[in-house]
Every structure is written in C-alpha cells, then in structure tokens.
Design an enzyme around this catalytic site. Structure first.
Site, PDB file in Angstrom:
ATOM      1  N   ASP A   1     -10.020  27.101  -2.178  1.00 47.49           N
ATOM      2  CA  ASP A   1      -9.163  25.837  -2.424  1.00 47.49           C
ATOM      3  C   ASP A   1      -8.904  25.007  -1.323  1.00 47.49           C
ATOM      4  O   ASP A   1      -8.788  23.562  -1.289  1.00 47.49           O
ATOM      5  CB  ASP A   1      -7.570  26.543  -2.901  1.00 47.49           C
ATOM      6  CG  ASP A   1      -7.335  27.793  -2.007  1.00 47.49           C
ATOM      7  OD1 ASP A   1      -7.999  28.353  -1.418  1.00 47.49           O
ATOM      8  OD2 ASP A   1      -6.217  28.114  -2.047  1.00 47.49           O
TER       9      ASP A   1
ATOM     10  N   LYS B   1     -12.891  33.473  -1.574  1.00 46.71           N
ATOM     11  CA  LYS B   1     -11.534  33.726  -1.958  1.00 46.71           C
ATOM     12  C   LYS B   1     -11.313  35.080  -1.645  1.00 46.71           C
ATOM     13  O   LYS B   1     -10.686  35.752  -2.471  1.00 46.71           O
ATOM     14  CB  LYS B   1     -11.246  33.272  -3.489  1.00 46.71           C
ATOM     15  CG  LYS B   1      -9.673  33.165  -3.831  1.00 46.71           C
ATOM     16  CD  LYS B   1      -9.156  32.222  -3.387  1.00 46.71           C
ATOM     17  CE  LYS B   1      -7.663  32.089  -3.932  1.00 46.71           C
ATOM     18  NZ  LYS B   1      -6.661  30.876  -3.146  1.00 46.71           N
TER      19      LYS B   1
ATOM     20  N   TYR C   1     -19.929  34.776 -14.114  1.00 49.05           N
ATOM     21  CA  TYR C   1     -20.756  34.291 -15.217  1.00 49.05           C
ATOM     22  C   TYR C   1     -21.793  34.991 -16.041  1.00 49.05           C
ATOM     23  O   TYR C   1     -22.390  34.778 -16.915  1.00 49.05           O
ATOM     24  CB  TYR C   1     -21.790  33.035 -14.600  1.00 49.05           C
ATOM     25  CG  TYR C   1     -21.434  31.841 -14.215  1.00 49.05           C
ATOM     26  CD1 TYR C   1     -20.144  31.514 -13.549  1.00 49.05           C
ATOM     27  CD2 TYR C   1     -21.841  30.766 -15.161  1.00 49.05           C
ATOM     28  CE1 TYR C   1     -19.537  30.197 -13.628  1.00 49.05           C
ATOM     29  CE2 TYR C   1     -21.259  29.527 -15.099  1.00 49.05           C
ATOM     30  CZ  TYR C   1     -20.231  29.344 -14.369  1.00 49.05           C
ATOM     31  OH  TYR C   1     -19.748  28.025 -14.537  1.00 49.05           O
TER      32      TYR C   1
ATOM     33  N   ASP D   1     -20.036  26.145  -9.237  1.00 49.37           N
ATOM     34  CA  ASP D   1     -20.115  25.238 -10.201  1.00 49.37           C
ATOM     35  C   ASP D   1     -19.210  24.260 -10.156  1.00 49.37           C
ATOM     36  O   ASP D   1     -19.487  22.994 -10.447  1.00 49.37           O
ATOM     37  CB  ASP D   1     -19.959  26.277 -11.459  1.00 49.37           C
ATOM     38  CG  ASP D   1     -20.152  25.306 -12.911  1.00 49.37           C
ATOM     39  OD1 ASP D   1     -20.990  24.417 -12.853  1.00 49.37           O
ATOM     40  OD2 ASP D   1     -19.452  25.621 -13.774  1.00 49.37           O
TER      41      ASP D   1
END
Ligand code: NAD
Length: 342
Positions: free
Chosen positions: A212, A177, A125, A236
């Site tokens: 995921d 991740k 971000y 987010d």
C-alpha cells in the site's frame, strides 16, 4: 548471413494484426534475423480451429521457445479458459516483466524508468475458490486460497536479481504485505532476504516496501524506484499503475519468461473500439519486440529500435491519437521505418 532465430508469431485479435504488421516492418528495417512461424490463437483460433489455443500453436512455441503475440480475446460463453493464462501454465512462464519508461516528456511524470517483475504462477491467482452456503444463501461466504512456495518465490527472485544486475539496474525493491499476510507474502519476503544475503549483497542494493505504501510512493515520486519485485496479485495491480504513470496502455510492453519459453506482448487488449480503423498505437508491441531482441542478446538492435521510437515520437513529433497526435498506425510505422533506415 547470420543464422535465423525461429519465433512463433501470433497476430491475435482486434488491433493485433495491425500492430504486428507495424512491428514486423520495424524489425525488417533493423535487419533482425528472425524466422517467423505464424500461428493463430484467441478468437481467430476458435474461428479457424475451434480452439483458442490450437495444438499447432502450442507445438510451434514448444519448438521455437520464443513468441511475439498480439492481444487475444477469450470468447465469452462456451466455457473457454483465457489463452493467456493457459500459455503461462503450459510453458511455466513464472516471471512477468513490465517496464515503464517515460517516452513522451511533459506528461504526468518525466524521467520514470522502472520495471515491475511479477511472480506469474502462484499466489491468489491459482483459482482455488469456493462459496459456502448458509441457510438459503448459496453465496453467503466466499473463500479463496493463495499458495506461494519457497521454490516458486526463489525462482522468480533469482531471475529478478540476475536480470536487474545484467541490465545495469541499481536497486531491487521487494513489495509485500507481510505485516498482515504473514505466511502468504511473508515467505516471499523471507526468501528474498535470504537470497540477497547469500548471493547478491554487494552486487546491487535491496530494500523492501509494503504494497500500500508502494502504491502511494509510486504516484507521488515514481523516480525513487528502479526494479520492483512482487507476488502475483500485487504485481498485476502495480504493473497497470506504472503503465498509467508513463502514458497508458498504448505504451506498455510485457514479457512472460519461463523455463521452457519466453513470450513477448503488448499489455493492452484487442481494443475492439478502434480495431480495423488503422488508429492503433503500435509502440507497446514495438517495445515488446525490443525486449525480445534483448532476450536473444541482440542488445544493439534493441537499443536502435528504442532510439528510433523515441526519435519518431519526440524529434519527428509523429504520434497516434491516444498520445494526442494525428497519425494513424501506418503513418507512424512509416516514420519509424525511415528513422531506422537513416
Ligand atoms: P483494451 O486494452 O483492448 O482497450 C482499453 C482502451 O485502450 C480502449 O479504449 C482501446 O481503444 C485503448 N487501446 C488499447 N490498445 C491501444 C492501442 N494500441 N492504441 C490505442 N488505443 C489503445 O481493453 P479491453 O477493451 O478491456 O479488452 C478488449 C479485449 O482484449 C477483451 O476481450 C480482453 O479479454 C482482451 N485482452 C487481452 C489481453 C492480452 O491478450 N494480453 C490483455 C487485456 C485484454
């Protein structure tokens, strides 16, 4: 008479003033000891002070260190940056909290009660992006840089563990991740593991999940989660996902917590399609106000407010249209105030 707690109040744009008035009525009925300092921002700020985040608004938050805000629109054109992003940066609001709790049974899932804690200042971000030209295509390649720091991860994780323990939660799940983004999200996972082993083991459970898989598990069986803690972009996405599990944006509150201030808001935007029509559901901002009461340690009042909302929605069956009901903002507010005074 207890000492009054100064709070900056930003009604905001669109449905903002309507849901803010509803929230003030409920807080008055509770006898909440707040002293409001009304300020402007967003479109209203541009109209009245040619600035979506006028200096007087910033000065007020710097003084009160506490704000309750309605949604803010970023004017398109004119090169304005989002007031919400500026507020995060200005007050170093490093933790974003998004609870999701089933309030109206019989929806998609019953008995969901979880919270997403999102790192709010780092990751992908930070906006370090550029294109590389190849031949005559100026946008042939797009490059974005993400930055996560040990210190930033640690600050967020410490807040998340402490908040989870203080609010009686049982388990913290670190979402990452690190199998693919080994450095960018690996640093977050590694910092979490170290911090847990050093300071929190035995006080709360911790597990880890790849983002995921987390998304799939949330949709299949959200009740297995308690506190989800993650980096900026994953947070987010997951926090909107969890809002959808429990009835949508009209029911989703958010808090932005920092070293220098804490700002409480509804997650939804200014809802221009229903603004000024008296139809907005004020529950998201009411729940944000309950989070603010918890933040200033008025936990009994926070519980009374949550119980009042629950009773109005379920025992009294007073619901706004987004929840399939017939009530307008004023009618819902009146029913809630009656509950809170009862
Ligand atoms: P939105 O959240 O305003 O609206 C999406 C849909 O949800 C609309 O159909 C709306 O009517 C409905 N909705 C939203 N809040 C509701 C409520 N309280 N009760 C009943 N229905 C509700 O999203 P958008 O239309 O994409 O954004 C509108 C504006 O808000 C944009 O300018 C955007 O930048 C801004 N925005 C601000 C914030 C913030 O300040 N935190 C967050 C998101 C969007």
């Amino acid at each position: 008479m207890p000492r009054l707690i100064p709070v900056t109040l930003i009604p905001g744009d669109g449905v903002g003033p309507e849901i803010v008035e509803a929230t003030l009525a409920a807080l008055d009925a509770l006898g909440a000891p707040f002293e409001w300092d009304r300020q402007i921002a967003g479109l209203e700020g541009v109209r009245a002070a040619q600035d979506p985040l006028p200096p007087a608004t910033l000065a007020s938050i710097r003084r009160t260190r506490l704000a309750l805000k309605g949604p803010l629109e970023t004017p398109s054109g004119g090169g304005y940056r989002s007031s919400n992003v500026r507020l995060r940066e200005e007050f170093k609001l490093y933790a974003n909290l998004r609870p999701a709790r089933t309030l109206v049974p019989g929806g998609r899932f019953d008995n969901v009660d979880l919270i997403v804690v999102r790192e709010n200042l780092e990751g992908l971000y930070i906006g370090h992006e550029h294109y590389v030209q190849i031949d005559d295509d100026p946008h042939a390649v797009a490059i974005a840089t993400g930055i996560n720091t040990r210190a930033g991860s640690r600050r967020l994780l410490e807040y998340a563990f402490a908040h989870a323990i203080a609010t009686g939660r049982k388990k913290v799940t670190i979402v990452h991740k690190a199998n693919i983004m080994k450095a960018l999200t690996g640093i977050f996972l590694e910092t979490a593991r170290r911090l847990y082993d050093d300071n929190y083991k035995g006080r709360i459970e911790m597990d880890t999940v790849i983002v995921d898989a987390c998304a799939m598990k949330l949709v299949l069986n959200p009740q297995q989660f308690d506190v989800l803690v993650t980096t900026n972009l994953f947070g987010d996405i997951l926090s909107d996902l969890v809002a959808g599990l429990v009835g949508g944006l009209g029911m989703a509150p958010g808090a932005n917590i920092g070293a220098e201030a804490a700002i409480f808001e509804a997650v939804h935007g200014s809802a221009p399609d229903i603004a000024g029509k008296g139809l907005a559901n004020p529950v998201a901002l009411l729940l944000a106000a309950a989070m603010m009461l918890d933040h200033v340690k008025l936990t009994d009042m926070a519980s009374r407010l949550r119980r009042g909302i629950d009773a109005t929605l379920n025992a009294d069956q007073v619901r706004t249209r987004d929840l399939g009901g017939q009530a307008g903002t004023a009618q819902f507010t009146q029913a809630l105030v009656t509950r809170l005074q009862g």
